[in-house]
Design a protein around this motif. Structure first.
Motif, PDB file in Angstrom:
ATOM      1  N   THR A   6      44.551  47.626  42.254  1.00 52.82           N
ATOM      2  CA  THR A   6      44.405  48.843  41.348  1.00 52.82           C
ATOM      3  C   THR A   6      43.562  47.326  40.181  1.00 52.82           C
ATOM      4  O   THR A   6      43.043  47.916  39.427  1.00 52.82           O
ATOM      5  N   GLU A   7      42.793  46.021  40.868  1.00 51.42           N
ATOM      6  CA  GLU A   7      41.896  45.886  40.643  1.00 51.42           C
ATOM      7  C   GLU A   7      42.029  45.038  38.687  1.00 51.42           C
ATOM      8  O   GLU A   7      41.194  45.333  38.073  1.00 51.42           O
ATOM      9  N   SER A  40      35.124  54.461  35.282  1.00 50.58           N
ATOM     10  CA  SER A  40      36.671  55.330  36.041  1.00 50.58           C
ATOM     11  C   SER A  40      38.218  54.024  35.166  1.00 50.58           C
ATOM     12  O   SER A  40      39.132  55.192  35.348  1.00 50.58           O
ATOM     13  N   HIS A  41      37.476  53.170  35.108  1.00 50.86           N
ATOM     14  CA  HIS A  41      39.032  52.067  35.090  1.00 50.86           C
ATOM     15  C   HIS A  41      39.681  52.216  33.746  1.00 50.86           C
ATOM     16  O   HIS A  41      38.491  52.398  32.429  1.00 50.86           O
ATOM     17  N   ARG A  46      42.502  50.503  37.809  1.00 48.93           N
ATOM     18  CA  ARG A  46      41.635  51.014  38.848  1.00 48.93           C
ATOM     19  C   ARG A  46      42.978  52.293  38.514  1.00 48.93           C
ATOM     20  O   ARG A  46      43.809  51.469  39.058  1.00 48.93           O
TER      21      ARG A  46
END
Ligand code: MN
Length: 286
Positions: free
Chosen positions: A178-179, A200-201, A252
């Motif tokens: 998931t960063e 995209s995050h 993410r």
């Protein structure tokens, strides 16, 4: 400033959110900033609660024993003292700028109880989803005192990196899938802060003191701003119009089904029934 910090096409604000005054636990008053209807939009984040009161009645009852399964809880205590105990045998005192990161995984039962009878209690609890493959992993827990959190003093900006990477500084916690990026920013009036971020995050800020602006749009105190995912954008640029404090949170998206029933967040209804059954039969923590 290193080149990493350069943002040439900053994100715009998509929407401002006021949050929903509510209560949870045994009657703790709080504002649910990230509500269930925003879980898809802000995937992988499931919830953000803001609590802040100097009235003991608003917090004294705390959060007695309750279960979790399928995600992670991140509690950031700005002011006050809260004692945590869980079924995995962990215990910790969370206070003044400290962070507790708990991965519920397949299950924990825990309590979060105030250790103060007066004065200010202020902080946040963020829920971060786990990928389907990680929902039944063993529970994990860490307490970080304020002094253990990576911090950096930039011109006019004090930065604390709770998770992810910022200004070349690695945060207290990293998560591969998931960063998550979780920053606390204390900004002086007129200061600026830039953070590169993949388009995209999913990302949002929550202003808890003062007022800031992004791409010319202002975000007042106690508002969350959801930041647009324009494919051309390469980051976030924040300008403080006055002395301000805010959280910048991004991650993410998992793009997996989200099924929540109270303290359980799984991918299917069947997994929720299983969580309830396991809890009722004492097997949630086994
Ligand atoms: Mn809890």
């Amino acid at each position: 400033m290193n080149s990493e910090s350069t943002v040439s096409s900053p994100r715009r604000i998509e929407r401002l959110i006021s949050g929903l005054p509510t209560s949870d636990g045994a009657g703790v008053k709080l504002t649910r900033v990230l509500t269930q209807d925003l879980q898809q939009r802000l995937d992988p984040f499931l919830m953000l609660d803001a609590f802040g009161s100097d009235q003991a009645d608003d917090y004294i009852a705390g959060f007695p024993d309750h279960p979790h399964r399928g995600f992670e809880t991140v509690t950031y205590m700005i002011a006050g003292r809260m004692r945590h105990r869980d079924s995995a045998g962990n215990e910790g005192l969370l206070e003044n700028g400290g962070v507790q990161w708990m991965t519920a995984g397949r299950g924990v039962i825990h309590s979060e109880l105030p250790e103060q009878e007066e004065g200010l209690m202020e902080g946040f609890q963020l829920w971060l989803n786990l990928p389907a493959a990680g929902k039944m992993q063993p529970p994990w827990y860490r307490d970080f005192k304020a002094a253990d959190l990576p911090q950096l003093q930039l011109p006019g900006v004090n930065l604390t990196v709770i998770a992810g990477q910022s200004q070349g500084l690695a945060g207290a916690v990293q998560r591969e899938r998931t960063e998550p990026l979780y920053l606390d920013l204390h900004m002086s009036a007129g200061s600026r802060f830039s953070q590169p971020l993949p388009a995209s995050h999913n990302a949002f800020i929550y202003v808890y003191r003062g007022q800031v602006s992004l791409a010319g749009q202002s975000v007042p105190v106690q508002k969350m701003a959801i930041l647009a995912n324009d494919p051309a954008s390469d980051g976030v640029q924040i300008e403080a119009s006055q002395d301000s404090r805010l959280l910048l949170i991004a991650g993410r998206p998992l793009r997996e089904p989200i099924v929540q029933y109270g303290p359980f967040v799984m991918n299917t209804k069947q997994e929720i029934y299983q969580a309830v059954t396991d809890f009722q039969s004492g097997k949630l923590v086994a």
